[in-house]
Design a protein around this motif. Structure first.
Motif, PDB file in Angstrom:
ATOM      1  N   ILE A   1      21.149 -11.658  21.021  1.00 52.46           N
ATOM      2  CA  ILE A   1      20.335 -12.590  21.799  1.00 52.46           C
ATOM      3  C   ILE A   1      19.815 -13.691  20.872  1.00 52.46           C
ATOM      4  N   ASP A   2      19.923 -14.957  21.331  1.00 49.22           N
ATOM      5  CA  ASP A   2      19.482 -16.105  20.531  1.00 49.22           C
ATOM      6  C   ASP A   2      17.955 -16.214  20.489  1.00 49.22           C
ATOM      7  N   PRO A   3      17.444 -16.814  19.434  1.00 54.27           N
ATOM      8  CA  PRO A   3      15.981 -16.919  19.294  1.00 54.27           C
ATOM      9  C   PRO A   3      15.310 -17.690  20.430  1.00 54.27           C
ATOM     10  N   ALA A   4      16.031 -18.625  21.053  1.00 53.11           N
ATOM     11  CA  ALA A   4      15.429 -19.377  22.161  1.00 53.11           C
ATOM     12  C   ALA A   4      14.930 -18.425  23.250  1.00 53.11           C
ATOM     13  N   GLN A   5      15.571 -17.256  23.373  1.00 51.15           N
ATOM     14  CA  GLN A   5      15.207 -16.284  24.410  1.00 51.15           C
ATOM     15  C   GLN A   5      13.939 -15.499  24.076  1.00 51.15           C
ATOM     16  N   PHE A   6      13.591 -15.418  22.780  1.00 57.39           N
ATOM     17  CA  PHE A   6      12.463 -14.530  22.476  1.00 57.39           C
ATOM     18  C   PHE A   6      11.382 -15.143  21.591  1.00 57.39           C
ATOM     19  N   LEU A   7      11.601 -16.350  21.052  1.00 61.18           N
ATOM     20  CA  LEU A   7      10.573 -16.936  20.182  1.00 61.18           C
ATOM     21  C   LEU A   7       9.315 -17.321  20.960  1.00 61.18           C
TER      22      LEU A   7
END
Ligand code: C2E
Ligand code: MG
Ligand code: MG
Ligand code: MG
Length: 277
Positions: free
Chosen positions: A72-78
């Motif tokens: 999962i890319d950081p855009a999803q969890f940052l």
């Protein structure tokens, strides 16, 4: 009337905000468990020095390995990490992984550096400096081969803290880059006054630089100002040869982007990459 209308509709705002709340909740659970079970993974993206056409360092980019073994890319969890106060925990975890990797390279005589993204809430931790030094001790990493990337607006949000930290990193030998530069309306006054080593121009200026004269003019003046203040320039978002040719012509010395190499898991990374035009 609106209420009635929406109540009869499956896609009502209430439902969708409930499901987005639910999604957020699930992502936070995923992030917490990933932090605990060591399921944050670093990808590495080469940054090439245009004087040598070799890799000077790699940027560490975090991915979350979910329960279905998907990255999962950081855009999803940052965003969720930020809202939940988890950014320091995440940043420390990434720092430690990056330092362990650098330490392995150091032992094998590999001089490639690593850059690591750190956020404002981490910089604002009273013991950040101490934690950083402890992690160096723990991992045996060489601080001279590390670069910290700080988003321009994070760096100036608390100037006293930033100034102290950057001075500390100067003495330790770790370099600093201002990340996503140019979109935060930061005055070059800060660039002049802070001991920053690299200016990393935001990819929004670079993506279409071969087609947009205005982007070229803007980047050229940012490069000239950075150089006249003694800072090195990195550009991110090089997606094709035409953009690469333009930034080279303007005098940029470091490049990063999909055209050169995508972020890679460590097993797929080729440090002998040599850029050809
Ligand atoms: P960033 O630090 O500005 O990193 C550059 C982003 O641009 C990365 O996305 C990278 O994969 C992407 N990129 C590189 N070359 C190209 C290109 O040619 N075209 C396009 N379209 N994109 C390119 P990624 O890995 O999804 O990370 C996004 C952002 O998340 C990063 O922006 C950074 O702000 C944050 N981030 C990533 N990893 C970490 C981390 O370990 N810790 C922290 N605190 N933030 C991180
Ligand atoms: Mg970065
Ligand atoms: Mg950036
Ligand atoms: Mg960015």
């Amino acid at each position: 009337r609106g209420q009635l209308y929406y109540a009869a509709n499956d896609d009502s705002p209430d439902d969708s905000s409930r499901s987005s709340r639910h999604q957020k909740y699930r992502m936070k659970e995923q992030l917490l468990s990933a932090l605990n079970d060591n399921r944050l993974v670093l990808f590495y993206q080469p940054i090439v020095n245009l004087k040598t056409n070799n890799i000077s360092h790699c940027e560490c980019l975090v991915r979350l390995l979910d329960s279905e073994s998907q990255f999962i890319d950081p855009a999803q969890f940052l965003g969720i990490a930020s809202e939940s106060g988890l950014l320091p925990k995440l940043d420390y975890s990434v720092l430690e992984k990056a330092m362990r990797q650098q330490s392995l390279w150091e032992e094998s005589g590999i001089t490639t550096g690593l850059s690591i993204n750190v956020t404002a809430p981490t910089l604002e931790q009273a013991d950040f400096q101490q934690k950083f030094d402890e992690l160096l001790q723990l991992t045996g990493a060489n601080p001279h081969r590390l670069i910290l990337e700080i988003v321009e607006t994070d760096a100036i949000s608390n100037l006293n803290i930033t100034r102290n930290l950057l001075n500390h990193f100067k003495t330790v030998g770790t370099q600093i880059a201002f990340d996503d530069f140019g979109i935060g309306f930061t005055s070059f006054e800060y660039v002049r006054d802070l001991p920053v080593d690299f200016i990393k121009i935001d990819q929004s200026f670079i993506r279409f630089i071969h087609e947009r004269e205005q982007d070229r003019v803007l980047v050229k003046s940012m490069v000239e100002m950075s150089h006249s203040l003694g800072k090195k320039v990195i550009v991110e978002g090089i997606e094709n040869r035409a953009a690469l040719a333009v930034v080279k012509e303007i005098g940029v010395e470091y490049v990063q982007g999909y055209h050169i190499c995508r972020p890679m898991p460590i097993s797929a990374l080729d440090l002998s990459l040599h850029l050809r035009y």
